[in-house]
Design an enzyme around this catalytic site. Structure first.
Site, PDB file in Angstrom:
ATOM      1  N   LYS A   1       0.846  -1.202   0.000  1.00 12.81           N
ATOM      2  CA  LYS A   1       0.000   0.000   0.000  1.00 12.81           C
ATOM      3  C   LYS A   1       0.880   1.250   0.000  1.00 12.81           C
ATOM      4  CE  LYS A   1      -0.292  -0.164   5.063  1.00 12.81           C
ATOM      5  NZ  LYS A   1      -1.125  -0.555   6.223  1.00 12.81           N
TER       6      LYS A   1
ATOM      7  N   TYR B   1      16.127  30.691   7.350  1.00  9.83           N
ATOM      8  CA  TYR B   1      14.970  31.454   7.830  1.00  9.83           C
ATOM      9  C   TYR B   1      15.013  31.656   9.344  1.00  9.83           C
ATOM     10  CZ  TYR B   1      12.333  30.851   3.440  1.00  9.83           C
ATOM     11  OH  TYR B   1      11.889  30.897   2.148  1.00  9.83           O
TER      12      TYR B   1
HETATM   13  C1  LIG Z   1      -0.316  -1.541   6.919  1.00 11.24           C
HETATM   14  C2  LIG Z   1      -0.958  -2.841   7.286  1.00 11.24           C
HETATM   15  C3  LIG Z   1      -0.190  -4.010   7.347  1.00 11.24           C
HETATM   16  C4  LIG Z   1       1.315  -4.008   7.271  1.00 11.24           C
HETATM   17  O1  LIG Z   1       1.795  -3.571   8.520  1.00 11.24           O
HETATM   18  P1  LIG Z   1       3.356  -3.452   8.850  1.00 11.24           P
HETATM   19  O2  LIG Z   1       3.365  -3.052  10.274  1.00 11.24           O
HETATM   20  O3  LIG Z   1       3.879  -2.397   7.955  1.00 11.24           O
HETATM   21  O4  LIG Z   1       3.974  -4.768   8.598  1.00 11.24           O
HETATM   22  C5  LIG Z   1      -0.868  -5.212   7.542  1.00 11.24           C
HETATM   23  N1  LIG Z   1      -2.210  -5.243   7.701  1.00 11.24           N
HETATM   24  C6  LIG Z   1      -2.975  -4.125   7.700  1.00 11.24           C
HETATM   25  C7  LIG Z   1      -4.433  -4.240   7.898  1.00 11.24           C
HETATM   26  C8  LIG Z   1      -2.375  -2.886   7.499  1.00 11.24           C
HETATM   27  O5  LIG Z   1      -3.131  -1.778   7.510  1.00 11.24           O
END
Ligand SMILES: *Cc1c(COP(=O)(O)O)cnc(C)c1O
Length: 348
Positions: A34, A243
């Site tokens: 994702k 800045y």
């Molecule tokens: C993002 C996510 C994962 C992966 O989690 P990590 O901690 O990055 O391994 C797995 N399952 C769900 C439902 C997630 O939202």
């Protein structure tokens, strides 16, 4: 063109996947890609993972799944955490995605629009983020199980804290909701894999561990970020940099201005806290991080560097995240669209 370069080691990602697959024991390791594979590039990362043997991929949104399908071809399963959202039936069917249904409403929507199309079910075992609650599931399970879901899944809220009582509590809830169903089950992301075999079930869902981040301490580092020096100037004692005049040279100094700033995900909170590296020699950031630029004190170097590294063996994703007051996940996913992403490794 000279621009900051984000180098992504695909061999390190596949090695991390193999290591997490081995740690998953008898469970099959999927791969969570994702958010553009945590900022590192969903297409090249997923193609490399497929070549390494990954068969089940997870994304957050349908649109991510559509792009992933185009990169992966028809075979691998692509699960969507947000399930079947209104208006997505065409995209889900077109790309052959598997929505993880989160509610009675999503179940109705899916079965009405795409009867016979595959689906999974996300269950809430206590995190209260996504998924069907135990009571809701009890009512829907008979009807949904008859249609043989591909996967029943839930997600741990505190898996990066192995001693947290929430882990065992969620495990008991998930078991109570799914024992005896005969459907493949998925419960653990990276943190859960490390909790041990009772958390693994049939499919694991590693994300951050693939990309070199905590809590997978044994991960191989994946990302290197090199920033080009635009110019180096001499600054007299008492002159200021950046800045707000927040940094004043305590002695005659040489200051390198590098190309990269908060618009590229190098958070303004790194001001006064971060370091970059010249071939492993640390150089402090001075003055405020600005949108496209940062000042670096290079007075102590023998020669003026052309490049300085902010992600490198001496400072990994988690160390940089800590300097910014955040976590590796946020640091990676914030890495900017302006970087040239270069891929190394056999799969590149
Ligand atoms: C993002 C996510 C994962 C992966 O989690 P990590 O901690 O990055 O391994 C797995 N399952 C769900 C439902 C997630 O939202």
């Amino acid at each position: 063109m000279t621009q900051a370069v984000l180098t992504i080691d695909l061999d390190a990602i596949t090695a991390n996947w193999r290591a997490l697959a081995a740690l998953s024991g008898t469970a099959e390791a999927g791969a969570v890609v994702k958010a553009n594979a945590y900022g590192l590039g969903a297409e090249p990362v997923a193609v490399a993972l497929r070549a390494a043997g990954a068969r089940r991929f997870f994304v957050a949104e349908t649109a991510e799944g559509v792009r992933l399908r185009a990169a992966l071809g028809p075979k691998p399963e692509i699960f969507v955490f947000t399930g079947h959202m209104a208006g997505d039936a065409g995209a889900i069917a077109g790309a052959g995605l598997i929505p993880l249904l989160n509610s009675a409403e999503q179940a109705r929507r899916h079965l009405a629009a795409l009867p016979g199309a595959p689906f999974g079910v996300q269950l809430d075992s206590g995190m209260n983020r996504l998924g069907m609650e135990p009571g809701e599931w009890a009512g829907l399970a008979p009807g949904l199980l008859e249609k043989t879901p591909r996967l029943l899944m839930s997600h741990l809220a505190c898996a990066d804290e192995p001693d947290h009582p929430m882990n065992a509590a969620q495990l008991a809830t998930f078991r109570a909701m799914t024992d005896g169903t005969g459907v493949p089950r998925s419960f653990s992301a990276t943190g859960g894999i490390l909790l041990g075999p009772e958390y693994h079930f049939d499919v694991t869902r590693p994300g951050i561990g693939l990309y070199g981040g905590a809590p997978f301490a044994a991960a191989r580092p994946v990302a290197t970020l090199s920033l080009p020096v635009v110019q180096v100037r001499s600054v007299g004692a008492g002159e200021t940099v950046g800045y707000g005049n927040t940094w004043e040279a305590p002695r005659p100094s040489r200051i390198a201005t590098v190309s990269s700033g908060y618009a590229d995900g190098l958070h303004r909170a790194l001001t006064g806290r971060a370091r970059v590296f010249a071939d492993g020699t640390p150089c402090p950031l001075v003055g405020r991080v600005s949108m496209d630029l940062m000042g670096i004190d290079v007075t102590h170097l023998d020669t003026s560097p052309d490049w300085l590294d902010i992600l490198c063996p001496a400072q990994g994703v988690d160390a940089l995240a800590e300097a910014a007051g955040t976590i590796g996940y946020e640091m990676l996913t914030a890495l900017g669209a302006r970087y040239a992403r270069r891929y190394t490794g056999a799969a590149a």
